[in-house]
Write an enzyme that holds these catalytic residues in place. Sequence first.
Site, PDB file in Angstrom:
ATOM      1  N   CYS A   2       0.849  -1.214   0.006  1.00 60.04           N
ATOM      2  CA  CYS A   2       0.055  -0.107   0.040  1.00 60.04           C
ATOM      3  C   CYS A   2       0.977   1.346  -0.075  1.00 60.04           C
ATOM      4  O   CYS A   2       2.045   1.022   0.169  1.00 60.04           O
ATOM      5  CB  CYS A   2      -0.882  -0.134   1.219  1.00 60.04           C
ATOM      6  N   ARG A  27       1.985   1.014  -6.312  1.00 60.10           N
ATOM      7  CA  ARG A  27       2.148   0.012  -5.037  1.00 60.10           C
ATOM      8  C   ARG A  27       0.935  -0.493  -4.762  1.00 60.10           C
ATOM      9  O   ARG A  27       1.277  -1.599  -3.824  1.00 60.10           O
ATOM     10  CB  ARG A  27       2.741   0.809  -3.987  1.00 60.10           C
ATOM     11  N   TRP A  77      -3.771  -2.052  -1.327  1.00 55.08           N
ATOM     12  CA  TRP A  77      -3.784  -3.409  -1.706  1.00 55.08           C
ATOM     13  C   TRP A  77      -4.398  -4.156  -0.665  1.00 55.08           C
ATOM     14  O   TRP A  77      -3.719  -4.461   0.451  1.00 55.08           O
ATOM     15  CB  TRP A  77      -2.483  -3.789  -2.195  1.00 55.08           C
ATOM     16  N   ASN A 103       0.335   0.525   6.514  1.00 52.85           N
ATOM     17  CA  ASN A 103       0.651  -0.384   5.582  1.00 52.85           C
ATOM     18  C   ASN A 103       1.371  -1.627   6.251  1.00 52.85           C
ATOM     19  O   ASN A 103       1.745  -1.261   7.713  1.00 52.85           O
ATOM     20  CB  ASN A 103       1.922   0.339   4.916  1.00 52.85           C
ATOM     21  N   GLY A 104       0.911  -2.780   5.979  1.00 56.88           N
ATOM     22  CA  GLY A 104       1.515  -3.754   6.626  1.00 56.88           C
ATOM     23  C   GLY A 104       0.385  -4.713   7.339  1.00 56.88           C
ATOM     24  O   GLY A 104      -0.853  -4.399   6.809  1.00 56.88           O
ATOM     25  N   GLU A 484      10.603 -16.099 -17.447  1.00 58.48           N
ATOM     26  CA  GLU A 484      10.274 -14.608 -17.223  1.00 58.48           C
ATOM     27  C   GLU A 484       9.541 -14.262 -18.313  1.00 58.48           C
ATOM     28  O   GLU A 484       8.537 -13.282 -18.148  1.00 58.48           O
ATOM     29  CB  GLU A 484      12.003 -14.096 -17.274  1.00 58.48           C
ATOM     30  N   LYS A 488       5.899 -12.374 -17.584  1.00 58.36           N
ATOM     31  CA  LYS A 488       5.710 -10.940 -18.151  1.00 58.36           C
ATOM     32  C   LYS A 488       4.140 -11.008 -18.611  1.00 58.36           C
ATOM     33  O   LYS A 488       3.457 -10.245 -18.431  1.00 58.36           O
ATOM     34  CB  LYS A 488       6.710 -10.703 -18.924  1.00 58.36           C
ATOM     35  N   GLU A 491       1.067 -11.761 -16.295  1.00 57.53           N
ATOM     36  CA  GLU A 491       0.972 -10.572 -15.355  1.00 57.53           C
ATOM     37  C   GLU A 491       0.057  -9.536 -16.111  1.00 57.53           C
ATOM     38  O   GLU A 491      -0.711  -9.067 -15.362  1.00 57.53           O
ATOM     39  CB  GLU A 491       2.547 -10.065 -15.223  1.00 57.53           C
ATOM     40  N   HIS A 507       7.386 -34.834 -21.578  1.00 55.47           N
ATOM     41  CA  HIS A 507       6.967 -35.669 -20.450  1.00 55.47           C
ATOM     42  C   HIS A 507       5.534 -35.100 -19.999  1.00 55.47           C
ATOM     43  O   HIS A 507       5.640 -35.535 -18.628  1.00 55.47           O
ATOM     44  CB  HIS A 507       8.223 -35.422 -19.357  1.00 55.47           C
ATOM     45  N   LYS A 606       3.364  -3.513  -6.799  1.00 58.50           N
ATOM     46  CA  LYS A 606       4.676  -3.247  -7.039  1.00 58.50           C
ATOM     47  C   LYS A 606       5.783  -4.158  -5.954  1.00 58.50           C
ATOM     48  O   LYS A 606       6.537  -4.848  -6.376  1.00 58.50           O
ATOM     49  CB  LYS A 606       5.257  -1.923  -7.147  1.00 58.50           C
TER      50      LYS A 606
HETATM   51  O1  M6R Z   1      10.710  -6.331  -5.292  1.00 55.44           O
HETATM   52  P1  M6R Z   1      11.150  -7.853  -5.656  1.00 55.44           P
HETATM   53  O2  M6R Z   1      11.815  -7.996  -6.792  1.00 55.44           O
HETATM   54  O3  M6R Z   1      11.600  -8.757  -4.492  1.00 55.44           O
HETATM   55  O4  M6R Z   1       9.571  -8.268  -6.122  1.00 55.44           O
HETATM   56  C1  M6R Z   1       9.441  -9.941  -6.267  1.00 55.44           C
HETATM   57  C2  M6R Z   1       8.040 -10.090  -7.337  1.00 55.44           C
HETATM   58  O5  M6R Z   1       7.178  -9.604  -6.612  1.00 55.44           O
HETATM   59  C3  M6R Z   1       8.390  -9.429  -8.550  1.00 55.44           C
HETATM   60  O6  M6R Z   1       9.443  -9.640  -9.229  1.00 55.44           O
HETATM   61  C4  M6R Z   1       7.198  -9.621  -9.458  1.00 55.44           C
HETATM   62  O7  M6R Z   1       6.888 -10.898  -9.910  1.00 55.44           O
HETATM   63  C5  M6R Z   1       6.684  -8.799 -10.514  1.00 55.44           C
HETATM   64  N1  M6R Z   1       5.664  -8.083 -10.692  1.00 55.44           N
HETATM   65  C6  M6R Z   1       7.401  -9.250 -11.717  1.00 55.44           C
HETATM   66  O8  M6R Z   1       7.256  -8.533 -12.960  1.00 55.44           O
END
Ligand code: M6R
Length: 611
Positions: A2, A27, A77, A103-104, A484, A488, A491, A507, A606
Site C-alpha cells: 500500500c 504500489r 492493496w 501499511n503492513g 520470465e 511477463k 502478469e 514428459h 509493485k
Molecule cells: O521487489 P521484488 O523484486 O522482491 O519483487 C518480487 C516479485 O514480487 C516481482 O518480481 C514480481 O514478480 C513482478 N511483478 C514481476 O514483474
Amino acid sequence: MCGIVGYVGNKSAVDILLEGLTSLEYRGYDSSGVAVNVNGKVELYKAAGKLQNLKHIVEKNYAEISKSTIGIGHIRWATHGAPTVENAHPHSCNCGKVAVVHNGIIENFKELKEKLEKNGCTFRSQTDTETIAHLVATKFGEVHNLTEAVRLATKEIEGAYAICVIHQDLPNTIVATRRNAPLVVGLGEGENFVASDVPALIQYTKKAMYLEDNQIVTLTPDSIKLIDIDNNPLAQHIEMLPWEPVALSKMGYKHFMLKEIHEQPDVVRNVLSGKLRAVDENVSLKEVTLDKEKLRELSRIQIVACGTSLHAAMVGKYLIEEFCEIPVDVEPSSEYIYRKTITDKNTLVIGVSQSGETADTITAVRQAKSKGSHILIITNRPDSTMAREADSLIPVNAGIEVSVAATKSYIAQLISFYLLAIYMAEVKGACDLGDLKHELIILPQKIEKVLAHKEDIQKFARKFANSKDFIFIARGINFPTALEGALKLKEISYINATGYTAGELKHGPIAMLDESMPVLSILMKGKVYDKILSNSEEAKARNARMIALTDSEDEKLNELFECIIRIPEISEILSPALTVVPLQLLAYYIAEFLGKDVDQPRNLAKSVTVE
Ligand code: M6R
C-alpha cells in the site's frame, strides 16, 4: 504494497496528498482515501477502485477539502477485508477524532479488537488497521498527547506496520512510526511530509530522513521530533534523495513499462559503470565486503528471491557454477523460510529484490543471517529494509521502476550477477573471461538494435493476442528467460503462459499442443541449439503454432516456424540479457493490443510486503 502520504504545512494538503498517491499508485490500487482537518473537524474521503474514483469525490467537495493544510492519504492493496469503501483507509475511532493510515499487517489484531470491543469500541470495517485507530484514541484519552498515545499503542501492536496518525484537536501535527515497513520523512520550508516511499516526496523536497524500526516521529509545519519506543530523544540523520522527479514521468511513452523497456541500454551502462572498465582489467566490486580468503573458501551459495528476481537468480546460479565451480541453490524465499534450511558461516546467502521490501525475502535473509551466513543483497533500492540487512550491498542502479511488471530492474539484476560471477572467478583465479567482458561492454548497442525493430514484434503480438494459452521453451541458461517471458505475459495480458525446459515438453506438457497453441522456442546458437531445434520439431509435429526467438540465420528455420524474431548474435552465456527484451516487448504489445491496464495489472502490487 500500500502507499502512505502525509502532509502538514501551509498549502492545501489534499493536492499534495493526491499527487503523492498518484506517484505511489503502482504500489497498490484497489481503493484509496484521505483524511483532512476542515474547520476543526477530521473528515474522511474514501473510494473503492482506482485512485481516479477518489479524485472525483475530492473534486466534488474541493472547496471545502482544500481548506485543510494537514492530511494523511492512503492507497490500498487489500489484505484484511475486501477492497470496499468501508475497508479503505484512513480509519477512525468511534468519536471520529483520530484518523489512521497503515501499511503492513497487525498480527494480534483479533486479540486487540476483542479487548477494544469490550471497552465499548464499535468496529466498522473488516481491517486490522481499525484497531490502531481505536487503540490510539483510547490511549489519547488517557495521556492527552498524540505522540505518547501512538508510542503506547505501538507497545501493544504486533506485526509489521508503517502508520500515520492525525487528531482533530491537533490541526498541525502528524505522528508516524514504523516496524518492518518503510517510512520516510521529507523536510520542507514551513511544511513537512511523510510517505511510505520517496516518489511521493521528490517533487517537493530532496531533504529526507528515513525512519528506523520503532522510531516515532512528530511532524508540525516547522518541526520534526524523533524519539524511540522508550521515549528517548534521537538524533536525526538527514539525507539528500538521489531521485529526480523526471524518473516518474512517462517521457512521451504510452506506458511506464514501454519507457522502462527502452531505458535498458542505459541501465546496462549504469550497472557496468565503474565496475567493468576494460576487458583487460579485473572487475571491481568494492560492494562485496566478504574477505577474499573467505570468498575462496566458500563451500556453498544460496540465493533467495521471488518472481522476476527469482528468474535473475536462476541465471546467477548458472553463471557462478560455470565460472567459479561453487554449488548454488536458488529457492523462492516463500519456500526457503518454511523448511529446515541448512546454512552456516561458510555459506554465502544472496537476497535479490527490486524493491528490497518483499516480506518473504526479508524473512529469508534474516533467517540465514541468524545462522551466521554472510548476506549479500542485490537490490534496486539501497534505501530499503532488505538493504539494511546486508553485509554486502550491490545496488543495481536501474532508477525508479514504476510499472508493476519488472523489466529494467531485471536486466540490472542480471548484469549485477554477471559482474559478481566474474568478480568471484577472478578472486578465485578460475578462468579468463575477457571475451564475456567485451560482450558486456557492447551489450547496450545490441539491446538498442532489438528495440529499433520493435514494430516487427508488435506485428507478431497482434497475430497471437487472442491465444488463450502460450508456451515458452528453452534449455540451459535461457530456461529462466522462458519463465520470465511467460511471467511477463501472464502478469499483464492475463493469458495463461508457462515456461518449460524444452526437454520436459515430451514428459507431459506436449499433451496440450494443438493448432491453437503458440510455442515460443528460445533458440540461441550454442551447445543446446540442436536439442531445442529437435524439441521444436516435436512441437510442430503436434500442430503447435511455432515462434522462434533466435540469433541464427539458418534458412531452414523458415519451414519450421510461423514467426521468427531475429536478434543480434551474442554468446550463449550472455544471451539471457538480450533474449528477454523481445519477450518483454511481446508481452507489452499483446497486453496493449488487448486494452489491458499495462502498468497496473489486476490483483498485483509493485512490492509485496506480506508473507
Ligand atoms: O521487489 P521484488 O523484486 O522482491 O519483487 C518480487 C516479485 O514480487 C516481482 O518480481 C514480481 O514478480 C513482478 N511483478 C514481476 O514483474
